[in-house]
Each structure stands twice: as structure tokens, then as C-alpha cells.
Write an enzyme that holds these catalytic residues in place. Structure first.
Site, PDB file in Angstrom:
ATOM      1  N   SER A  54       0.878  -1.224  -0.003  1.00 15.44           N
ATOM      2  CA  SER A  54       0.037  -0.047   0.006  1.00 15.44           C
ATOM      3  C   SER A  54       0.759   1.219   0.123  1.00 15.44           C
ATOM      4  CB  SER A  54      -1.225  -0.138   1.237  1.00 15.44           C
ATOM      5  OG  SER A  54      -0.198  -0.213   2.256  1.00 15.44           O
ATOM      6  N   GLY A  77       5.947  -7.746  12.597  1.00 11.47           N
ATOM      7  CA  GLY A  77       4.700  -8.566  12.068  1.00 11.47           C
ATOM      8  C   GLY A  77       3.657  -8.413  13.256  1.00 11.47           C
ATOM      9  N   HIS A 146      -4.051  -5.715  14.642  1.00 10.74           N
ATOM     10  CA  HIS A 146      -5.726  -5.973  14.418  1.00 10.74           C
ATOM     11  C   HIS A 146      -6.166  -6.130  15.781  1.00 10.74           C
ATOM     12  CE1 HIS A 146      -5.697  -6.553   9.729  1.00 10.74           C
ATOM     13  NE2 HIS A 146      -5.541  -5.180  10.278  1.00 10.74           N
ATOM     14  N   HIS A 171      -8.180   0.245   7.184  1.00 11.73           N
ATOM     15  CA  HIS A 171      -8.501  -1.045   6.489  1.00 11.73           C
ATOM     16  C   HIS A 171      -8.702  -1.890   7.338  1.00 11.73           C
ATOM     17  CE1 HIS A 171      -6.560  -4.239   3.525  1.00 11.73           C
ATOM     18  NE2 HIS A 171      -7.626  -3.679   2.877  1.00 11.73           N
ATOM     19  N   ASP A 172      -9.516  -2.896   6.715  1.00  7.09           N
ATOM     20  CA  ASP A 172      -9.983  -4.280   7.397  1.00  7.09           C
ATOM     21  C   ASP A 172     -11.047  -4.095   8.382  1.00  7.09           C
ATOM     22  OD1 ASP A 172      -7.818  -6.127   6.405  1.00  7.09           O
ATOM     23  OD2 ASP A 172      -6.552  -4.873   7.405  1.00  7.09           O
TER      24      ASP A 172
HETATM   25  N1  SAH Z   1      -0.401  -2.140   4.557  1.00  5.53           N
HETATM   26  C1  SAH Z   1       0.203  -3.363   4.157  1.00  5.53           C
HETATM   27  C2  SAH Z   1      -0.099  -4.619   5.223  1.00  5.53           C
HETATM   28  C3  SAH Z   1       0.071  -4.249   6.780  1.00  5.53           C
HETATM   29  S1  SAH Z   1       0.127  -5.704   7.859  1.00  5.53           S
HETATM   30  C4  SAH Z   1      -0.171  -3.934   2.908  1.00  5.53           C
HETATM   31  O1  SAH Z   1      -0.644  -3.089   2.003  1.00  5.53           O
HETATM   32  O2  SAH Z   1       0.184  -5.032   2.316  1.00  5.53           O
HETATM   33  C5  SAH Z   1       0.155  -4.857   9.369  1.00  5.53           C
HETATM   34  C6  SAH Z   1       1.608  -4.436   9.654  1.00  5.53           C
HETATM   35  O3  SAH Z   1       1.375  -3.567  10.869  1.00  5.53           O
HETATM   36  C7  SAH Z   1       2.668  -5.322  10.241  1.00  5.53           C
HETATM   37  O4  SAH Z   1       4.104  -5.308   9.176  1.00  5.53           O
HETATM   38  C8  SAH Z   1       3.241  -5.121  11.365  1.00  5.53           C
HETATM   39  O5  SAH Z   1       4.397  -5.375  11.841  1.00  5.53           O
HETATM   40  C9  SAH Z   1       2.529  -4.053  11.675  1.00  5.53           C
HETATM   41  N2  SAH Z   1       2.306  -3.300  13.041  1.00  5.53           N
HETATM   42  C10 SAH Z   1       1.289  -4.119  13.678  1.00  5.53           C
HETATM   43  N3  SAH Z   1       1.310  -3.264  15.130  1.00  5.53           N
HETATM   44  C11 SAH Z   1       2.193  -2.409  14.901  1.00  5.53           C
HETATM   45  C12 SAH Z   1       2.700  -1.298  15.784  1.00  5.53           C
HETATM   46  N4  SAH Z   1       1.980  -1.368  17.370  1.00  5.53           N
HETATM   47  N5  SAH Z   1       3.471  -0.353  15.463  1.00  5.53           N
HETATM   48  C13 SAH Z   1       4.063  -0.519  14.207  1.00  5.53           C
HETATM   49  N6  SAH Z   1       3.667  -1.509  13.283  1.00  5.53           N
HETATM   50  C14 SAH Z   1       2.857  -2.389  13.750  1.00  5.53           C
HETATM   51 MG    MG Z   2      -5.014  -4.587   6.108  1.00  2.49          MG
END
Ligand code: SAH
Ligand code: MG
Length: 216
Positions: A54, A77, A146, A171-172
Site C-alpha cells: 500500500s 509483524g 488488529h 483498512h480491514d
Molecule cells: N499495509 C500493508 C499491510 C500491513 S500488515 C499492505 O498493504 O500489505 C500490518 C503491519 O502492521 C505489520 O507489518 C506489522 O508489523 C505492523 N504493526 C502491527 N502493530 C504495530 C505497531 N503497534 N506499531 C507498528 N507497526 C505495527
Molecule cells: Mg490490512
């Protein structure tokens, strides 16, 4: 669609080729929001870089608007991406540490698409970064962890930095509990209930709201 509301074909191709979790139709809606928000001339902020899928869209919109995309991730992750979980990808594990590390893949994605100059990548935890961030942004795109703790932390950390007229994309957002986790949906409801946001668009699980009043 008006000119400028779609990404360049090369960007879309790079997006489709990148590892990540956003389908094309939601990506196009995200791009349209980013392009509009770019009109404010402020940075476009993303929580949840992962491998940069994204981010490419925000980078394209930021370049068109003469601004920059800022993307935040600790690169270790989310819960559901850890080894043994549904969304784990063994290709994004640091072999020395045995921990997830999406930063190298992200940097390759960005480099290959030619967007290194349009993106500031911050490696860190979203609430900690938000705490030291000091300036308005034109877009806040929440696509991080999430759990309720993470989704609320992203909202509480970043929504206060969103300029009036700026866009909050989440998102989601999945209203049906049988179809997925509810934390992003609850944050979306919370934003609407605050009275500071009005809904602009809904494309599958992507919701876009506009800040119409201060506060969260
Ligand atoms: N936007 C991406 C998908 C993101 S997946 C796409 O388009 O494919 C969610 C991401 O959020 C993961 O890489 C994870 O490491 C990060 N994440 C989750 N909790 C977080 C936090 N508290 N601080 C920073 N990054 C976080
Ligand atoms: Mg997402």
C-alpha cells in the site's frame, strides 16, 4: 474518475507484484483518497508498512502532490503473521534472529518501483512514534495491528495529527463478526461517534472518513 485519482500504470503493476494484504479494488480507493488528501500539501501517513504494497500507492499520490508519504512499522509483524499463524510468510524471517523482518523486502519494493525519494520510513512502534511526531498530516491510513489495543493506539496516536479536511482511512473494517476481527470496525465506529469525522467512501473493508471538526 477525474485525472489524478488513479495511480500510474507502473505503480499499479508494482503494487500488484508486491507482497502484502491489500486487494486491487481497495488499493484504487486508497489511492483516490491519498490523491485527494495530497491536495492539502501535507504528509500522507501510513501505519502498517509490511512489505510496502500500500505504501507504493501513497508514494505515487504524494509525489503527484509534491509531498511525501511517511510509513510506520516495527517490521516484526502483527500477531497473525507470526510463525504458525494464518498469515505467516517464511520468506520474511531474519534467519539469524529467527524473527520476522519485513524491512529488507519493503526496501526492495520501494527501490524497484523508484519511490525511495517519496517515502520516509520509520521503524518503530506506532504509539511511540506518534508521541514524538509533531505536525499536521493530510492522510492517516490505519493498517497496523488488529487487536483493540493496537487499533485504538493507532487512532489515538495519529488521528489528533490529522488536519481539518484531511482523510482518515481504515483498512480491514469488517462489520460481520463471522468474517473477521472487529477491532478496526470498532475504531471506525468510534471515529464516527466522535462527531469529528464524516464518511466519504466504503470499498469493501476500506473506509474513508473526512475530518470535519477537531478532536477524536
Ligand atoms: N499495509 C500493508 C499491510 C500491513 S500488515 C499492505 O498493504 O500489505 C500490518 C503491519 O502492521 C505489520 O507489518 C506489522 O508489523 C505492523 N504493526 C502491527 N502493530 C504495530 C505497531 N503497534 N506499531 C507498528 N507497526 C505495527
Ligand atoms: Mg490490512
Amino acid at each position: 474518475m477525474a485525472a489524478g485519482t488513479e495511480p500510474k500504470p507502473e505503480t499499479l503493476a508494482a503494487f500488484e507484484a508486491a507482497k502484502g494484504f491489500m486487494p486491487v479494488h481497495e488499493g484504487l480507493a486508497l489511492y483516490a483518497a491519498a490523491a485527494e488528501a495530497g491536495g492539502l500539501g501535507l504528509p500522507l501517513l501510513e501505519v502498517g508498512t509490511y512489505c510496502g504494497r500500500s505504501t507504493l500507492l501513497l508514494a505515487d499520490a504524494a509525489r503527484q502532490a509534491g509531498t511525501v508519504a511517511v510509513t510506520v512499522d516495527h517490521h516484526r509483524g502483527s500477531e497473525e503473521q507470526q510463525p504458525g499463524w494464518e498469515y505467516h510468510d517464511p520468506q520474511v524471517v531474519d534467519p539469524e534472529l529467527g524473527l520476522m523482518d519485513t524491512l529488507p523486502t519493503f526496501r526492495r519494493t520501494l527501490r524497484r518501483a523508484g519511490f525511495e525519494d517519496d517515502v520516509i520510513a520509520i521503524v518503530g512502534r506506532s504509539p511511540q512514534v506518534a508521541k514524538v511526531w509533531n505536525g499536521p498530516v493530510g492522510l492517516v491510513f490505519i493498517d497496523g495491528g488488529h487487536t483493540d489495543e493496537h487499533a485504538n493506539g493507532d487512532y489515538e496516536g495519529w488521528a489528533p495529527h490529522l488536519a481539518e479536511g484531511g482523510l482518515l482511512a481504515i483498512h480491514d473494517v469488517i462489520p460481520d463478526p463471522a468474517k473477521g476481527g472487529q477491532a478496526p470496525y470498532r475504531v471506525y465506529l468510534r471515529a464516527l461517534a466522535s462527531g469529528s469525522f464524516t464518511e466519504v467512501s466504503a470499498t469493501d473493508s476500506l473506509r474513508v472518513l473526512r475530518r470535519t471538526a477537531p478532536g477524536i
